[in-house]
Write an enzyme that holds these catalytic residues in place. Structure first.
Site, PDB file in Angstrom:
ATOM      1  N   GLU A  36       0.859  -1.192   0.000  1.00 45.67           N
ATOM      2  CA  GLU A  36       0.000   0.000   0.000  1.00 45.67           C
ATOM      3  C   GLU A  36       0.893   1.239   0.000  1.00 45.67           C
ATOM      4  O   GLU A  36       0.528   2.275  -0.504  1.00 45.67           O
ATOM      5  CB  GLU A  36      -0.903  -0.033   1.238  1.00 45.67           C
ATOM      6  CG  GLU A  36      -1.951   1.066   1.288  1.00 45.67           C
ATOM      7  CD  GLU A  36      -2.866   0.971   2.504  1.00 45.67           C
ATOM      8  OE1 GLU A  36      -2.779  -0.033   3.223  1.00 45.67           O
ATOM      9  OE2 GLU A  36      -3.650   1.910   2.714  1.00 45.67           O
ATOM     10  N   SER A  95      -1.617   6.668   9.861  1.00 47.89           N
ATOM     11  CA  SER A  95      -1.619   8.134   9.996  1.00 47.89           C
ATOM     12  C   SER A  95      -0.183   8.661  10.080  1.00 47.89           C
ATOM     13  O   SER A  95       0.748   7.905  10.356  1.00 47.89           O
ATOM     14  CB  SER A  95      -2.376   8.544  11.251  1.00 47.89           C
ATOM     15  OG  SER A  95      -1.575   8.282  12.394  1.00 47.89           O
TER      16      SER A  95
HETATM   17  C1  FAD Z   1     -11.085   8.856   3.571  1.00 50.81           C
HETATM   18  C2  FAD Z   1     -10.636   7.620   4.305  1.00 50.81           C
HETATM   19  C3  FAD Z   1     -10.618   6.404   3.625  1.00 50.81           C
HETATM   20  C4  FAD Z   1     -10.264   5.218   4.293  1.00 50.81           C
HETATM   21  N1  FAD Z   1     -10.340   4.029   3.600  1.00 50.81           N
HETATM   22  C5  FAD Z   1     -10.142   2.861   4.279  1.00 50.81           C
HETATM   23  C6  FAD Z   1     -10.367   1.604   3.653  1.00 50.81           C
HETATM   24  O1  FAD Z   1     -10.716   1.524   2.459  1.00 50.81           O
HETATM   25  N2  FAD Z   1     -10.222   0.469   4.383  1.00 50.81           N
HETATM   26  C7  FAD Z   1      -9.835   0.501   5.683  1.00 50.81           C
HETATM   27  O2  FAD Z   1      -9.689  -0.546   6.280  1.00 50.81           O
HETATM   28  N3  FAD Z   1      -9.609   1.694   6.329  1.00 50.81           N
HETATM   29  C8  FAD Z   1      -9.758   2.867   5.650  1.00 50.81           C
HETATM   30  N4  FAD Z   1      -9.563   4.080   6.298  1.00 50.81           N
HETATM   31  C9  FAD Z   1      -9.291   4.074   7.744  1.00 50.81           C
HETATM   32  C10 FAD Z   1      -7.927   4.573   8.128  1.00 50.81           C
HETATM   33  O3  FAD Z   1      -6.967   3.606   7.891  1.00 50.81           O
HETATM   34  C11 FAD Z   1      -8.010   5.006   9.606  1.00 50.81           C
HETATM   35  O4  FAD Z   1      -8.767   6.187   9.637  1.00 50.81           O
HETATM   36  C12 FAD Z   1      -6.672   5.236  10.225  1.00 50.81           C
HETATM   37  O5  FAD Z   1      -6.031   4.025  10.438  1.00 50.81           O
HETATM   38  C13 FAD Z   1      -6.760   5.999  11.558  1.00 50.81           C
HETATM   39  O6  FAD Z   1      -7.637   5.365  12.423  1.00 50.81           O
HETATM   40  P1  FAD Z   1      -8.812   6.162  13.161  1.00 50.81           P
HETATM   41  O7  FAD Z   1      -9.532   6.938  12.141  1.00 50.81           O
HETATM   42  O8  FAD Z   1      -9.569   5.200  13.961  1.00 50.81           O
HETATM   43  O9  FAD Z   1      -8.065   7.199  14.118  1.00 50.81           O
HETATM   44  P2  FAD Z   1      -7.412   6.875  15.524  1.00 50.81           P
HETATM   45  O10 FAD Z   1      -6.555   5.691  15.417  1.00 50.81           O
HETATM   46  O11 FAD Z   1      -8.452   6.912  16.559  1.00 50.81           O
HETATM   47  O12 FAD Z   1      -6.468   8.128  15.688  1.00 50.81           O
HETATM   48  C14 FAD Z   1      -6.913   9.435  16.054  1.00 50.81           C
HETATM   49  C15 FAD Z   1      -5.691  10.323  16.129  1.00 50.81           C
HETATM   50  O13 FAD Z   1      -4.809   9.834  17.130  1.00 50.81           O
HETATM   51  C16 FAD Z   1      -3.521   9.615  16.587  1.00 50.81           C
HETATM   52  N5  FAD Z   1      -2.885   8.505  17.262  1.00 50.81           N
HETATM   53  C17 FAD Z   1      -3.373   7.254  17.422  1.00 50.81           C
HETATM   54  N6  FAD Z   1      -2.499   6.508  18.095  1.00 50.81           N
HETATM   55  C18 FAD Z   1      -1.443   7.302  18.383  1.00 50.81           C
HETATM   56  C19 FAD Z   1      -0.198   7.110  19.052  1.00 50.81           C
HETATM   57  N7  FAD Z   1       0.113   5.937  19.579  1.00 50.81           N
HETATM   58  N8  FAD Z   1       0.643   8.158  19.139  1.00 50.81           N
HETATM   59  C20 FAD Z   1       0.329   9.355  18.602  1.00 50.81           C
HETATM   60  N9  FAD Z   1      -0.818   9.595  17.962  1.00 50.81           N
HETATM   61  C21 FAD Z   1      -1.690   8.579  17.847  1.00 50.81           C
HETATM   62  C22 FAD Z   1      -3.783   9.352  15.134  1.00 50.81           C
HETATM   63  O14 FAD Z   1      -2.640   9.599  14.350  1.00 50.81           O
HETATM   64  C23 FAD Z   1      -4.883  10.348  14.847  1.00 50.81           C
HETATM   65  O15 FAD Z   1      -4.342  11.616  14.655  1.00 50.81           O
HETATM   66  C24 FAD Z   1      -9.893   5.261   5.654  1.00 50.81           C
HETATM   67  C25 FAD Z   1      -9.875   6.497   6.317  1.00 50.81           C
HETATM   68  C26 FAD Z   1     -10.252   7.662   5.664  1.00 50.81           C
HETATM   69  C27 FAD Z   1     -10.242   8.958   6.420  1.00 50.81           C
END
Ligand code: FAD
Lengths: 398, 376
Positions: free
Chosen positions: A244, A383
């Site tokens: 990816e 992220s």
């Molecule tokens: C437009 C879009 C398309 C997507 N498409 C897909 C898809 O097709 N299939 C799929 O499976 N997923 C998909 N995703 C999901 C994407 O992979 C997740 O949004 C991503 O992994 C972040 O998870 P979360 O949104 O739950 O945020 P969280 O994990 O809850 O994070 C929230 C914030 O906390 C930060 N954070 C978390 N842990 C830590 C740490 N240990 N230290 C510092 N900061 C931290 C993160 O960086 C972020 O800023 C998509 C997301 C978006 C927005």
């Protein structure tokens, strides 16, 4: 050190250019350039054109129907196609699942699924994330319980990009609660038309239902749809993530975005002169261009190493962070460049097939929507915070 | 020196905050969007009844406030609630009516009572943020003016009763001299509207003006001498808009901090990760900078033109930059949920982002700050 491409690589580039000139439909490149949203059929049309030439799966070995390109050739392909305004290749089947099946799938699975990815029979989507499992992906809760010849799947996936188009979804599911969370995950291929699956759209900031929630209620999945071994899914998932992340820098997109930004800044007038002559605005374009020039070379350094057989590791995290920051800055400058005409909510006019007349100049139309939409670049695919942690741990050993 | 609100303003702030919590909710917003209205009529009526519109005008003008800090109190609360209203149009167009003297006192009274809606039709398709670029023309014909031209992104235009409209009565395209203002009914013959939704939840329209006849009674102030009045009205509008951005930022910060306290990943609230803590701290520091910038401008609206305008550009530049920072950080720290339309942050993010596209963006005002001689 030599910054030139080899004559063979240049010949490949010329061949590619000629192909694009003759085969990329203007209807599609117009849409891409003007920021119109692409319909499912648009992607399928472009996939079929590339597949006809054997160039759809640049990263697959020839034996599986791919082009067998190395990282440099893939890079050239990306440069030329984005410069020509070609639609992007939908990554789920081609860039993500294909390599996993080639490495870990059974012979039957390879023979069944790979040709269907190439000829467009199956549109795949990625079922990794869940409401409770984002950055902490190993905490997935969707369960698959073996009953005879089937798994019974229950749970929920979310953020599933273009799941509304998908025929199939590859999922990380929990098959065991023993041991570390990573040790109880399996990799399962699920038919989206199975009874018990429900897809609900999620509308994003730009007004577009680009992602979905996917619910599983006692969904029956034949055991032959398990990839590799039970409870080894985490290894496959991580392998997939490194794929990816190839091309993660998005240099081609950034170049195309920068060109578009400059075109707009030449057309917009500020204080009686083209905006591009405003020294402050010009300086901001220059800063991002300078960063992009360096990043393009960082990218090539990683690409060359990969072509020489070194697997991209934490370097791809570096490219992800820098690449997305640069692309997002270009998006922000483009929004800024269009001035007050960034304000109209252009959602309906951007819809695939819309005939609505745009408000203001047509180049202004997609600026705000793209700015908002591309906030995703630093969130998905791991992220930017997660990437920085990887860099700190694996390169810096902190 | 005293940075406390007066008792009256404190009461206005408390009352307005309480009122908006229940009146400016997502449902009322959605209803207005559905009805293609510039504002939820119930919300607008409530604001008028509370005296919120009157707070934007002096006693002489028929209100009971009108100072910079009155604007700040009202607009910060509107921002905090994410309210979608055409109140900025009242500051701009209503301010110009008020500056033009008693002749329009009745109309202004109705505006303050909330029974007449105003729009401000000044920007044009090619004017971007240049205040004196007016290509719409008004020429005398007997006792009337005949007006032709185009206006761009007229917020609440198609829903307004009256327009304050600029047109050139003499001079060249970019001259400060020769600009005149007219108050005309929005349904006048010769006006053609194209109404559309805005990214921030409101509505605007493109306006084609073709042979509009305006009687000489509709002229605001002296013919050809409107530039300074427009600049002053926009200075007040900038104060209001920046205060609104401040409220929006406070709301985005509160939402993000709450989310960081409750969202768990890796077995703990993500707010426990120092990487995010530091960024929340930076966000807070930047928002306090924005608050001070708003205070700078609101306290200096009555100074000389040069001092006032230096503060206009300083404040708009800083607030625009901070607004982008806060918006992007709030979305990022939410992860995927921060990008969903249904979640309140999306609305705040859209509104915040759009504040940089009105009355000059941060790059424009950085250049203007230099051009005003503030640096040299
Ligand atoms: C437009 C879009 C398309 C997507 N498409 C897909 C898809 O097709 N299939 C799929 O499976 N997923 C998909 N995703 C999901 C994407 O992979 C997740 O949004 C991503 O992994 C972040 O998870 P979360 O949104 O739950 O945020 P969280 O994990 O809850 O994070 C929230 C914030 O906390 C930060 N954070 C978390 N842990 C830590 C740490 N240990 N230290 C510092 N900061 C931290 C993160 O960086 C972020 O800023 C998509 C997301 C978006 C927005």
């Amino acid at each position: 050190m030599n910054l030139d491409f080899t004559p063979e690589q240049e010949a490949f580039r010329a061949e590619l250019r000629a192909f694009l000139e003759q085969n990329l439909p203007e209807r599609l490149s117009d849409k891409v350039r003007s920021g119109q949203r692409l319909a499912k059929e648009d992607y399928e049309e472009w996939h079929a054109i590339l597949n006809g030439r054997g160039w759809l799966a640049g990263n697959w070995p020839k034996g599986h129907g791919g082009a067998g390109w190395d990282a440099v050739e893939r890079h050239i392909f990306e440069e030329e196609t984005t410069a020509a305004g070609a639609p992007r290749i939908v990554p789920f089947g081609l860039a993500m699942l294909g390599p996993v099946l080639q490495k870990f799938g059974s012979k039957e699975q390879q023979e069944h699924w790979l040709p269907r990815i190439l000829d467009g029979t199956d549109w795949w989507c990625q079922g990794y994330s869940e409401p409770g499992a984002g950055s902490d992906l190993a905490s997935v809760k969707t369960t698959a319980v073996r009953e005879g010849d089937h798994y019974i799947v229950n749970g929920q996936k979310t953020w599933t990009t273009l799941g509304q188009y998908a025929d199939m979804i590859f999922c990380l599911v929990r098959t065991s609660k023993e041991g570390k969370p990573q040790e109880g995950i399996s990799f399962l291929l699920i038919d989206m038309t199975s009874p018990g699956i429900e897809v609900r759209p999620i509308v994003l900031l730009d007004g577009e239902p680009e992602v979905n929630e996917v619910f599983f209620d006692n969904v029956k999945v034949p055991v032959e749809n398990l990839v590799g071994e039970e409870n080894k899914g985490w290894t496959y998932a991580k392998y997939l993530l490194t794929h990816e992340r190839t091309n993660i820098a998005g240099v081609g997109f950034a170049n195309a975005g920068l060109e578009n930004l400059k075109r707009i800044a030449r057309l917009e007038q500020s204080r009686g002169r083209p905006l591009i002559e405003d020294p402050l605005f010009a300086a901001r374009i220059a800063e991002v261009e300078i960063a992009l020039m360096a990043m393009a070379t960082t990218n090539l350094r990683v690409v060359s190493a990969a072509a020489a057989g070194q697997a991209p590791g934490a370097e791809s995290s570096m490219l992800k962070v820098k690449g997305t920051v640069i692309r997002q800055e270009i998006n922000a400058l483009t929004r800024e460049a269009v001035g007050p005409y960034a304000m109209p909510f252009a959602h309906e006019t951007l819809e695939a097939g819309s005939n609505a007349e745009p408000v203001g100049p047509d180049y202004a139309l997609p600026a705000t929507a793209q700015y908002f939409n591309n906030r995703k670049l630093s969130i998905y695919g791991g992220s930017n915070e997660v990437q920085r942690t990887i860099i700190a741990k694996t390169i810096l050993e902190l | 020196m005293n940075f406390d609100l007066t008792e009256e303003r404190q009461m206005l702030q408390d009352g307005l905050r309480r009122y908006l919590v229940q009146a400016a909710n997502p449902q009322s917003r959605a209803a207005a969007v559905e009805a293609e209205a510039a504002v939820d009529p119930e919300l607008w009526g409530g604001l008028a009844e509370m005296g919120v519109i009157g707070a934007l005008f002096t006693e002489e003008q028929g209100g009971f406030g009108g100072a910079g800090f009155d604007l700040a109190v009202v607009f910060e609360e509107l921002g905090r609630a994410g309210a979608v209203t055409p109140l900025l149009e009242v500051v701009l167009a209503g301010g110009l009516l008020a500056q033009a003297g008693d002749a329009h006192a009745d109309l202004l009274g109705e505006v303050i009572a909330g029974t007449r809606a105003l729009a401000y039709a000044h920007g044009e398709p090619a004017s971007r943020y240049d205040l004196s670029r007016v290509e719409t023309t008004a020429r005398r014909e007997g006792d009337d003016y005949v007006i032709d031209g185009r206006k761009a992104v007229v917020v609440g235009g198609a829903q307004a009763d009256m327009l304050v409209l600029s047109a050139r009565t003499s001079g060249e395209r970019d001259d400060a001299g020769g600009i005149s203002l007219f108050a005309v009914p929005a349904d006048s013959a010769g006006l053609q509207w194209r109404d559309y939704p805005l990214a921030d939840g409101g509505r605007a329209a493109e306006l084609v003006i073709d042979g509009l006849r305006a009687g000489s009674g509709s002229l605001l102030g002296a013919e050809g001498g409107a530039h300074d009045a427009i600049e002053y009205a926009q200075a007040r509008g900038t104060a209001a808009l920046c205060a609104e951005a401040l409220g929006l930022m406070e709301a985005a910060r509160a939402l993000t901090a709450d989310y960081l306290r409750t969202r768990k990943q890796f077995g703990q609230p993500i707010g426990k990760f120092q990487a995010l803590q530091h960024r929340m701290a930076d966000m807070l520091i930047e928002i306090e900078q924005a608050r001070s910038a708003v205070i700078n401008l609101c306290g200096r609206l009555q100074l000389s033109r040069r001092e006032r305008e230096i503060n206009v550009s300083a404040t708009k530049q800083l607030v625009g930059r901070v607004a982008r920072h806060v918006t992007e950080e709030a979305i990022q720290m939410h992860g995927g949920i921060g990008m969903t339309e249904e979640y309140e942050l999306a609305h705040l993010a859209r509104r915040l982002t759009m504040t940089d596209h009105r009355l000059g963006d941060s790059t424009y005002h950085l250049g203007r700050f230099v051009a005003l001689g503030a640096v040299a």
